[in-house]
Design a protein around this motif. Structure first.
Motif, mmCIF file in Angstrom:
data_model
loop_
_atom_site.group_PDB
_atom_site.id
_atom_site.type_symbol
_atom_site.label_atom_id
_atom_site.label_comp_id
_atom_site.label_asym_id
_atom_site.label_seq_id
_atom_site.Cartn_x
_atom_site.Cartn_y
_atom_site.Cartn_z
ATOM 1 N N GLN A 194 1.504 -0.851 0.287
ATOM 2 C CA GLN A 194 0.307 -0.187 0.209
ATOM 3 C C GLN A 194 0.449 1.241 -0.175
ATOM 4 O OE1 GLN A 194 -3.458 0.500 3.382
ATOM 5 N NE2 GLN A 194 -3.951 -2.315 2.773
ATOM 6 N N PRO A 195 0.224 2.536 -0.271
ATOM 7 C CA PRO A 195 1.286 3.683 -1.168
ATOM 8 C C PRO A 195 1.099 4.173 0.397
ATOM 9 C CG PRO A 195 -0.328 3.812 -2.008
ATOM 10 C CD PRO A 195 -0.652 2.707 -1.628
ATOM 11 N N ASP A 196 0.322 4.148 1.723
ATOM 12 C CA ASP A 196 0.626 4.736 2.877
ATOM 13 C C ASP A 196 1.553 3.940 3.634
ATOM 14 O OD1 ASP A 196 0.326 6.749 5.217
ATOM 15 O OD2 ASP A 196 -1.911 6.572 5.143
ATOM 16 N N SER A 197 2.692 4.807 4.464
ATOM 17 C CA SER A 197 3.250 4.345 4.757
ATOM 18 C C SER A 197 2.416 3.654 6.409
ATOM 19 C CB SER A 197 4.989 5.102 5.261
ATOM 20 O OG SER A 197 5.207 5.060 3.748
ATOM 21 N N LYS A 198 2.239 5.120 6.633
ATOM 22 C CA LYS A 198 1.398 5.757 8.193
ATOM 23 C C LYS A 198 0.472 4.337 8.704
ATOM 24 C CE LYS A 198 -1.471 8.547 10.879
ATOM 25 N NZ LYS A 198 -1.889 9.090 11.210
ATOM 26 N N VAL A 199 -0.663 3.156 7.593
ATOM 27 C CA VAL A 199 -0.689 1.524 7.038
ATOM 28 C C VAL A 199 0.140 0.979 7.524
ATOM 29 C CG1 VAL A 199 -2.375 0.482 6.556
ATOM 30 C CG2 VAL A 199 -2.248 3.241 5.746
ATOM 31 N N LEU A 200 1.061 0.985 7.662
ATOM 32 C CA LEU A 200 2.128 0.035 7.457
ATOM 33 C C LEU A 200 3.051 0.322 8.988
ATOM 34 C CD1 LEU A 200 3.604 -2.364 6.520
ATOM 35 C CD2 LEU A 200 5.260 -0.451 5.713
ATOM 36 N N LYS A 201 3.110 1.552 9.427
ATOM 37 C CA LYS A 201 3.493 1.160 10.821
ATOM 38 C C LYS A 201 2.864 0.544 10.895
ATOM 39 C CE LYS A 201 6.334 5.209 9.696
ATOM 40 N NZ LYS A 201 6.228 7.174 10.414
ATOM 41 N N ASN A 202 1.319 0.972 11.299
ATOM 42 C CA ASN A 202 0.575 0.862 12.617
ATOM 43 C C ASN A 202 -0.109 -0.482 12.619
ATOM 44 O OD1 ASN A 202 0.071 3.422 13.344
ATOM 45 N ND2 ASN A 202 -1.413 3.187 11.961
ATOM 46 N N TYR A 203 0.491 -1.335 10.642
ATOM 47 C CA TYR A 203 -0.405 -3.021 11.208
ATOM 48 C C TYR A 203 0.828 -3.237 11.330
ATOM 49 C CZ TYR A 203 -0.602 -7.417 8.983
ATOM 50 O OH TYR A 203 -0.147 -8.637 8.506
ATOM 51 N N ILE A 204 2.224 -3.100 11.187
ATOM 52 C CA ILE A 204 3.322 -3.906 11.650
ATOM 53 C C ILE A 204 3.797 -4.127 13.483
ATOM 54 C CG2 ILE A 204 5.688 -3.504 12.059
ATOM 55 C CD1 ILE A 204 6.127 -3.586 9.581
ATOM 56 N N LYS A 205 2.720 -3.166 13.907
ATOM 57 C CA LYS A 205 3.362 -3.070 15.611
ATOM 58 C C LYS A 205 2.204 -4.027 15.875
ATOM 59 C CE LYS A 205 2.605 0.071 19.140
ATOM 60 N NZ LYS A 205 1.804 1.355 20.549
ATOM 61 N N ALA A 206 0.828 -3.550 14.913
ATOM 62 C CA ALA A 206 0.061 -4.826 15.871
ATOM 63 C C ALA A 206 0.371 -5.925 15.820
ATOM 64 C CB ALA A 206 -1.776 -4.829 15.289
ATOM 65 N N PHE A 207 1.902 -6.808 14.058
ATOM 66 C CA PHE A 207 1.975 -7.352 14.188
ATOM 67 C C PHE A 207 2.395 -8.265 14.332
ATOM 68 C CE2 PHE A 207 4.900 -10.049 11.696
ATOM 69 C CZ PHE A 207 4.468 -10.909 10.824
ATOM 70 N N PHE A 208 3.406 -7.127 15.479
ATOM 71 C CA PHE A 208 4.700 -8.245 16.014
ATOM 72 C C PHE A 208 4.051 -8.642 17.739
ATOM 73 C CE2 PHE A 208 8.103 -6.525 13.558
ATOM 74 C CZ PHE A 208 7.829 -7.801 12.895
#
Length: 970
Positions: free
Chosen positions: A951-965
């Motif tokens: 996805q182009p929005d890095s903020k989405v990735l940051k939030n997802y990775i926190k939940a992922f870990f």
């Protein structure tokens, strides 16, 4: 009991016995039933030694506090019986226990109460009251227990939480205890207090005071009508007339007045108390000689006043005009008493009423705005005069050796300043006029006035600067009346000759005020020469007091910075006058200089400002700057030669300090330059280059290495800013010297210098950086690899800071677009550096360093991770960078509740995003088919992860990775 171990309880016992006693205590604490020997010893009074009895209570305390739930019903009953038997024995003993034992016993009673009142021992108070009756020993323990219960259950100043008792559970428990007490026993407790007060008021003042303290502590949460009734209040008021009771009675009444309640009821309560106190003559403050009591009484009046103000505010907000006006009348009736206490000669008494006065001024402002107030000016004038009188120093103030009393007066003055600020908000015109009146009359007769009157007159003028609602410039260019009044006062200050007054407090106040109103001299520059003379002669920099000289050195620098444009005609005179104050004082002089080296820094900066901002030609500026700095350089060479020959360590240290002062002074002069007046424009480059050539040899001095390097390094930082590229030829040799025989701290402080050069000059220093890069990196590795003591916290911290500095250095290089610096180091060296970055990201639990490492990795991927990047780097991405992005957050030390760690995780996410941007579908395929399956991640989560990554929005990735870990670590 182990009698040998008990011998160690005596404070005078030797260490081995004390150690044995400690071990015995731990044994009794942890044993399921060994503590019972302590219970038996207390119940039967087996020991007369105070330390043994205290020890037994400590063991019991531990059982109740930490093991109560593990005790059987019989054991819990044993504790209750032990306490009651011990209490009964106290009432029969011929001698009372020592206070520290009674306090510990009360703590144990209170802990038992808190633990058992709601369940096993609901009759706790009734059992105690029926046992002790009015027996003085029993009453003493009962009252101490009540205060200990207050500390456990009510007192907000005491932290109750611990790991064993989480805060929310405790709060709920405490609320339940208070509710149950209100229902079941508070009326009986209040009755017992009344009986104790009534019985012992004439025969046992200690018990009566204890009881008053209990009433004051409990009144905040019990039904006030139980206390605020005729019989109780009359009893308390009668105590106000008993010398040994009245301070405690005052405190008790204060707590009653402070209790939260309906505003109308509060007004009635305060008024009824005031009426009785006034009738009893307590308002005749002048006739009371007991200052300790008056301090308590002042606190009570303050509480009553603030309570009335709170009531009036609530009533006014709700529109209850009738009751608010009644409350306002009640409040105004207290003002004469407030003023009497405010102006009292004892500062403690005065300080205790300041809160009431401060809040009342706010009320006055509101009332004045609403409907005018006939008595406003009278009241304000009275408060003003009181404040001005109380600001005055007394004869006993020790200006040369200020101690605790002096510090308390300084704090008290700060409170008075707040009152003055509030007065200015209510009526600035009135305040201005009052200060003008006092200031003018004092300045007209300063020669014969006591120092404290002169000081306070100038102080008031100084305080107007903050009190009056205007910027400083507006004091002399805005509101006509205000500006002219302040201008008149300033003119009088600088022309009346008061700067000659022979007292340090007046001298300091004069200079402080001159600098506070330095904008006055822009309006009336004709006064500058006289004030300059005051700064430069026996009144200022040559004053007999070191304290005055030190402060004036700083104030003079501020004065010159504001007014240098008006000083061109006097520059050479000023420099001549300052000549001897600019000399470096070598340690062998043997006499103390007029100014300390710290003070001299300000003088050098001031001279720099005068030269740089003068209207002289560049050639003249250069000559003046050379005259200023050449003596420093000459002394530096001389002292450095002496240091190389000196054998005595103390003398070496003194010489190194002196050398550093020389470097510091030269450095401080450079602060005068700006974007408008650069070193080059002023023709001073050559002077500072000479300084560099003079100071750099100190880097190779084998003695006092750390101190000298630190000073020269600071100078280099300044020169990089001031000399621009002219400094570059000096950097290689300076770096070579600083990298020899390095400690962790040396390297850590050297790296910011290299970072500064890199960020400022970029491509210009690329050849130098390519040359110095690996020697610097290897020096860092060598220091980090040195073994250190396992428990040496200082060494560990120095290494951690060096590691951070190293990663910061790499980050500066890659962020400055200088990838050729690393790229030119050869494959083995690049690989070595890259592995240290991976190691920093994964192996060291330091989120600040880890974050920097991921920033570096992300930048390197951007530079080298594409198809045209560094040969072999894509393999490095797949083998090392991608695993680092997953292994780091999965580490147990990676705390996702820590803010710094979350920032590290964000950079980790951006690193993965950069890999995707550079490697595209190839990277997604690798994650889906190889890497994530190797971590046992389920196919649906892998799919989800890869979708978010694209996805182009890095903020989405940051939030997802926190939940992922977070999910992965469960």
């Amino acid at each position: 009991m182990d009698e040998q171990a008990l011998l160690g309880l005596n404070p005078n016992a030797d260490a081995s016995y004390q150690q044995r006693a400690l071990a015995y205590f731990e044994q009794l604490k942890e044993s399921p039933d060994a503590w019972q020997v302590c219970a038996e010893a207390l119940a039967k009074g087996l020991y007369s030694d105070d330390h043994v009895k205290f020890f037994c209570f400590q063991v019991l305390e531990h059982q109740i506090k930490f093991r109560h739930g593990a005790l059987s019903a019989a054991q819990q009953q044993l504790i209750r019986e032990t306490l009651m038997k011990w209490l009964q024995a106290q009432m029969m003993n011929s001698q009372p226990e020592k206070a520290f034992i009674r306090n510990k016993a009360a703590q144990v009673f209170a802990l038992t109460f808190v633990t058992e009142y709601l369940t096993q021992w609901p009759k706790f108070f009734f059992d105690i009251l029926s046992l002790v009756g009015l027996n003085p020993r029993g009453v003493d323990l009962y009252l101490r227990t009540l205060m200990a219960i207050d500390a456990e259950v009510v007192d907000r100043d005491i932290l109750h939480t611990s790991e064993a008792r989480p805060a929310f559970k405790e709060t709920r428990r405490n609320t339940l205890i208070k509710d149950t007490m209100r229902e079941q026993c508070i009326p009986s407790l209040v009755e017992s207090w009344y009986q104790i007060l009534h019985t012992y008021e004439h025969t046992n003042s200690e018990l009566t005071c204890q009881c008053l303290e209990v009433v004051g502590a409990y009144v905040s949460w019990i039904d006030l009508s139980l206390i605020a009734n005729d019989r109780f209040v009359n009893l308390l008021l009668s105590h106000m007339s008993v010398e040994v009771l009245r301070e405690e009675a005052c405190d008790c009444l204060f707590e009653i007045v402070n209790k939260g309640m309906d505003p109308v009821d509060k007004t009635k309560l305060v008024e009824s108390l005031c009426q009785v106190l006034q009738t009893a003559g307590f308002f005749n403050v002048e006739q009371e000689e007991d200052v300790d009591f008056l301090a308590k009484f002042s606190k009570l009046v303050n509480g009553m006043g603030q309570s009335l103000i709170a009531s009036w505010t609530k009533l006014a907000k709700t529109g209850d005009i009738k009751n608010s006006q009644e409350t306002l009348r009640a409040l105004e009736a207290k003002v004469p008493l407030m003023l009497q206490l405010l102006v009292h000669e004892d500062d403690d008494i005065s300080a205790n009423i300041v809160g009431f006065c401060y809040d009342y001024l706010h009320v006055l402002k509101q009332v004045h705005i609403l409907n005018g107030c006939r008595t406003l000016n009278i009241c304000l004038n009275a408060i003003m005069l009181a404040v001005m009188k109380k600001l005055t120093y007394d004869d006993e103030y020790n200006f040369e050796n200020e101690g605790e009393d002096e510090a308390m007066f300084v704090e008290y003055r700060k409170q008075l300043k707040l009152l003055l600020d509030r007065l200015a908000q209510v009526s600035p015109e009135l305040l201005l006029e009052a200060v003008r009146r006092i200031f003018t009359s004092t300045m007209q007769s300063w020669q014969t006035a006591p120092f404290m009157e002169v000081e306070v007159a100038i102080r008031l003028l100084y305080m107007l600067g903050e009190a009056l609602p205007a910027s400083q410039g507006a004091h002399f260019s805005g509101d006509g009346a205000k500006a002219s009044t302040l201008q008149d006062m300033m003119r009088m200050l600088v022309t009346c000759g008061v700067s000659e007054y022979q007292h340090t407090s007046v001298t300091l106040e004069f200079f402080e005020t001159v600098v506070r109103y330095d904008k006055f001299f822009i309006v009336e520059p004709q006064h500058i020469p006289n004030v300059l003379m005051a700064f430069l002669d026996h009144r200022g920099l040559r004053h007999c007091s070191p304290k005055v000289r030190s402060r004036v050195a700083y104030l003079f620098s501020r004065y010159v910075k504001t007014l240098h444009k008006h000083m061109n005609a006097f520059i050479e005179d000023i420099l001549n006058q300052l000549q001897d104050l600019l000399e470096l004082s070598p340690p062998e002089n043997g006499y103390p200089p007029l100014l300390t080296s710290d003070d001299q820094l300000f003088v050098f900066e001031t001279v720099g400002v005068l030269i740089v901002n003068s209207e002289y030609t560049a050639q003249r500026k250069q000559a003046l700057m050379r005259n200023l700095l050449d003596p420093l350089m000459g002394n530096f060479k001389l002292l450095l030669g002496k240091l190389l020959l000196e054998q005595d360590e103390e003398r070496q240290s003194a010489l190194a300090d002196c050398l550093n002062h020389a470097v510091g002074f030269a450095s401080r002069t450079s602060k005068a330059f700006s974007n408008k007046q650069t070193v080059k424009q002023c023709g001073c480059s050559e002077v500072y280059l000479n300084c560099l050539q003079t100071f750099l040899p100190a880097l190779s001095c084998p003695v006092q290495k750390e101190a000298l390097r630190s000073g020269v390094r600071t100078f280099l930082h300044r020169m990089i800013i001031c000399l621009e590229e002219e400094v570059l030829p000096f950097i290689p040799s300076a770096s070579e010297h600083m990298l020899k025989d390095c400690e962790a701290k040396d390297l850590q402080e050297f790296i910011p210098l290299i970072n500064q050069i890199t960020a400022k000059f970029k491509a210009q220093v690329s050849p130098f950086l390519q040359q110095v890069f690996m020697p610097l990196v290897q020096a860092i590795f060598e220091v980090l690899a040195r073994p250190a003591e396992e428990n040496d916290q200082t060494a560990a911290l120095e290494k951690q800071m060096l590691r951070r500095s190293y990663f910061g250095f790499i980050q500066t290089i890659v962020s400055s677009g200088m990838n050729e610096v690393m790229g030119s180091q050869g494959v083995e060296n690049i690989e070595q550096v890259l592995f240290t970055i991976i190691q920093g990201a994964v192996d060291f639990p330091d989120p600040i360093a880890q974050k920097t490492c991921f920033i570096i990795l992300s930048k390197l991927i951007e530079l080298w991770g594409g198809k045209d990047g560094l040969v072999g780097f894509p393999d490095f991405i797949y083998k090392h960078i991608i695993p680092a992005c997953f292994l780091t957050p999965l580490k147990p030390t990676f705390d996702l509740s820590d803010a710094q760690t979350v920032l590290t995780l964000s950079e980790c996410a951006l690193t993965l995003k950069m890999i995707y941007l550079k490697r595209g579908p190839e990277f997604i395929q690798y994650l889906q088919q190889e890497y994530l399956p190797s971590l046992q991640v389920s196919p649906d989560i892998i799919q989800e992860f890869c979708q978010v990554l694209q996805q182009p929005d890095s903020k989405v990735l940051k939030n997802y990775i926190k939940a992922f870990f977070q999910r992965a670590k469960l």
